[in-house]
Motif scaffolding. Structure first.
Motif, PDB file in Angstrom:
ATOM      1  N   ARG A 151      46.618  67.559  46.560  1.00 16.05           N
ATOM      2  CA  ARG A 151      47.687  66.582  46.296  1.00 16.05           C
ATOM      3  C   ARG A 151      47.593  65.954  44.909  1.00 16.05           C
ATOM      4  N   ASN A 152      46.591  66.362  44.158  1.00 17.15           N
ATOM      5  CA  ASN A 152      46.430  65.900  42.776  1.00 17.15           C
ATOM      6  C   ASN A 152      46.375  64.368  42.687  1.00 17.15           C
ATOM      7  N   LYS A 153      45.500  63.768  43.521  1.00 15.96           N
ATOM      8  CA  LYS A 153      45.365  62.317  43.489  1.00 15.96           C
ATOM      9  C   LYS A 153      43.972  61.906  43.960  1.00 15.96           C
ATOM     10  N   ILE A 154      43.613  60.677  43.658  1.00 12.99           N
ATOM     11  CA  ILE A 154      42.324  60.148  44.083  1.00 12.99           C
ATOM     12  C   ILE A 154      42.298  60.006  45.599  1.00 12.99           C
ATOM     13  N   MET A 155      41.224  60.483  46.220  1.00  8.10           N
ATOM     14  CA  MET A 155      41.087  60.408  47.664  1.00  8.10           C
ATOM     15  C   MET A 155      40.393  59.124  48.103  1.00  8.10           C
ATOM     16  N   SER A 156      39.437  58.639  47.267  1.00  8.48           N
ATOM     17  CA  SER A 156      38.723  57.410  47.603  1.00  8.48           C
ATOM     18  C   SER A 156      38.199  56.768  46.328  1.00  8.48           C
ATOM     19  N   ASN A 157      38.259  55.436  46.278  1.00  9.67           N
ATOM     20  CA  ASN A 157      37.727  54.677  45.147  1.00  9.67           C
ATOM     21  C   ASN A 157      36.352  54.089  45.451  1.00  9.67           C
ATOM     22  N   LYS A 158      35.759  54.500  46.547  1.00 11.97           N
ATOM     23  CA  LYS A 158      34.482  53.920  46.961  1.00 11.97           C
ATOM     24  C   LYS A 158      33.279  54.549  46.238  1.00 11.97           C
ATOM     25  N   LEU A 159      33.524  55.616  45.500  1.00  5.32           N
ATOM     26  CA  LEU A 159      32.428  56.338  44.850  1.00  5.32           C
ATOM     27  C   LEU A 159      32.892  56.754  43.455  1.00  5.32           C
ATOM     28  N   THR A 160      32.243  56.221  42.427  1.00  7.01           N
ATOM     29  CA  THR A 160      32.670  56.513  41.058  1.00  7.01           C
ATOM     30  C   THR A 160      31.463  56.803  40.175  1.00  7.01           C
ATOM     31  N   PHE A 161      31.587  57.846  39.360  1.00  2.00           N
ATOM     32  CA  PHE A 161      30.543  58.227  38.411  1.00  2.00           C
ATOM     33  C   PHE A 161      31.056  58.016  36.985  1.00  2.00           C
ATOM     34  N   TYR A 162      30.231  57.419  36.155  1.00  2.00           N
ATOM     35  CA  TYR A 162      30.541  57.280  34.735  1.00  2.00           C
ATOM     36  C   TYR A 162      29.418  57.940  33.934  1.00  2.00           C
ATOM     37  N   TYR A 163      29.796  58.826  33.005  1.00  2.00           N
ATOM     38  CA  TYR A 163      28.837  59.457  32.106  1.00  2.00           C
ATOM     39  C   TYR A 163      29.241  59.128  30.672  1.00  2.00           C
ATOM     40  N   LEU A 164      28.340  58.469  29.941  1.00  2.00           N
ATOM     41  CA  LEU A 164      28.610  58.107  28.552  1.00  2.00           C
ATOM     42  C   LEU A 164      27.807  59.041  27.650  1.00  2.00           C
ATOM     43  N   GLU A 165      28.494  59.976  26.999  1.00  2.83           N
ATOM     44  CA  GLU A 165      27.844  60.956  26.120  1.00  2.83           C
ATOM     45  C   GLU A 165      27.779  60.358  24.712  1.00  2.83           C
ATOM     46  N   MET A 166      26.693  59.658  24.428  1.00  5.55           N
ATOM     47  CA  MET A 166      26.592  58.882  23.202  1.00  5.55           C
ATOM     48  C   MET A 166      26.623  59.722  21.914  1.00  5.55           C
ATOM     49  N   PRO A 167      26.108  60.961  21.884  1.00  8.26           N
ATOM     50  CA  PRO A 167      26.215  61.740  20.644  1.00  8.26           C
ATOM     51  C   PRO A 167      27.651  61.975  20.189  1.00  8.26           C
TER      52      PRO A 167
END
Length: 298
Positions: A151-167
């Motif tokens: 359905r091309n949409k978020i299924m749940s907002n209860k689990l989120t990952f953030y990756y900050l690629e500093m280089p």
């Protein structure tokens, strides 16, 4: 002859530096400010955080214990895992997925419980780029959620990952127009700065620089920082040497066998150090030229 200046600010990519700046009661306002800028109100405005037990034990004695760099919750009971990662590691994404299971499981309540969960956020600040990154993609922050592909949409907002690629962050100070960009600039360039950036008026960022001054450390803290910095530099030097040795190996083809043997011994020592540091197997292979079997036997 130009004399290099000694750093006046700590390296935030060291274990000691990261935890001093973001993992102490005295500096929790810095962590709150950073998280609010990163999450952009996704978790609501964070007003208060409480640091939680960083060591998470498995359900039995065979299960692995996980130790976070920083683990905290906000006033709504939402959990945040904040990790600093200095080098590529085998199954890094899997490790972060494993880590996030603990804040989920600990929300289970005995007796009647409707399974409602508070949101959990996993934040990894990386001193490298992800293997999945495109070489032409300069987007610093990668965000992942549970996604409904059909359905091309978020299924749940209860689990989120953030990756900050500093280089990937390459802006100069004068090009940083948002508060978050200034955070990224200071974090990436902190240990190379020799003075406060021109025009810095933000109170939180000024405090960040003040707390990061090496001169403000007491004797015990300074010793701990030096040890942490040495581990960081040893890791970086091993990686740099491995890459150089890998390039040199290509240029050295055809040289006498004795020199090749000596080079292999150096590569074995480099591979041993990289393996101890948890560097990804494929990175060690490509950097040293050793086979998978040779590295696994070290």
């Amino acid at each position: 002859m130009q004399i290099s200046q000694k750093p006046i600010y700590i390296n935030p990519f060291t274990d000691f530096g990261f935890k001093l700046l973001f993992g102490t009661e005295a500096n929790k306002d810095l962590l709150i400010d950073f998280l609010n800028q990163l999450l952009k109100e996704e978790a609501g405005t964070i007003i208060h955080i409480s640091y939680l037990n960083k060591e998470q034990k498995g359900k039995n004695k065979e299960a692995r214990t996980s130790v976070y760099d920083i683990y905290c919750e906000n006033q709504e009971g939402e959990r945040f895992i904040v990790e600093i990662q200095k080098a590529k590691q085998d199954f890094f994404m899997d490790r972060m997925l494993y880590y996030i299971t603990f804040p989920i499981q600990e929300q289970a309540k005995k007796g009647e419980w409707n399974y409602e969960l508070k949101a959990v956020y996993s934040i990894a600040i990386l001193d490298f780029t992800l293997p999945t990154s495109d070489k032409n993609d300069q987007q610093v922050v990668t965000t992942g959620k549970l996604y409904d592909i059909s359905r091309n949409k978020i299924m749940s907002n209860k689990l989120t990952f953030y990756y900050l690629e500093m280089p990937k962050f390459g802006k100069e100070w004068q090009e940083c127009h948002t508060h978050f960009e200034k955070w990224l600039y200071l974090f990436k360039n902190l240990n190379q700065l020799h003075e406060m950036p021109v025009g810095l008026v933000d109170r939180k960022l000024k405090k960040f620089l003040k707390e990061a001054k090496i001169a403000n450390l007491n004797n015990e803290e300074y010793t701990m920082y030096e040890e942490s910095l040495k581990r960081y530099n040893d890791l970086k030097n091993s990686l740099d040497t491995a890459r150089e040795e890998g390039r040199e190996e290509g240029r050295e083809e055809g040289r006498e066998e004795g020199r090749e043997e000596g080079k292999k011994e150096r590569n074995i020592e480099i591979a041993r150090n990289l393996k101890k540091a948890g560097i990804a197997l494929e990175v060690i292979i490509s950097s040293t030229g050793l086979s998978k079997k040779e590295i696994e036997t070290l």
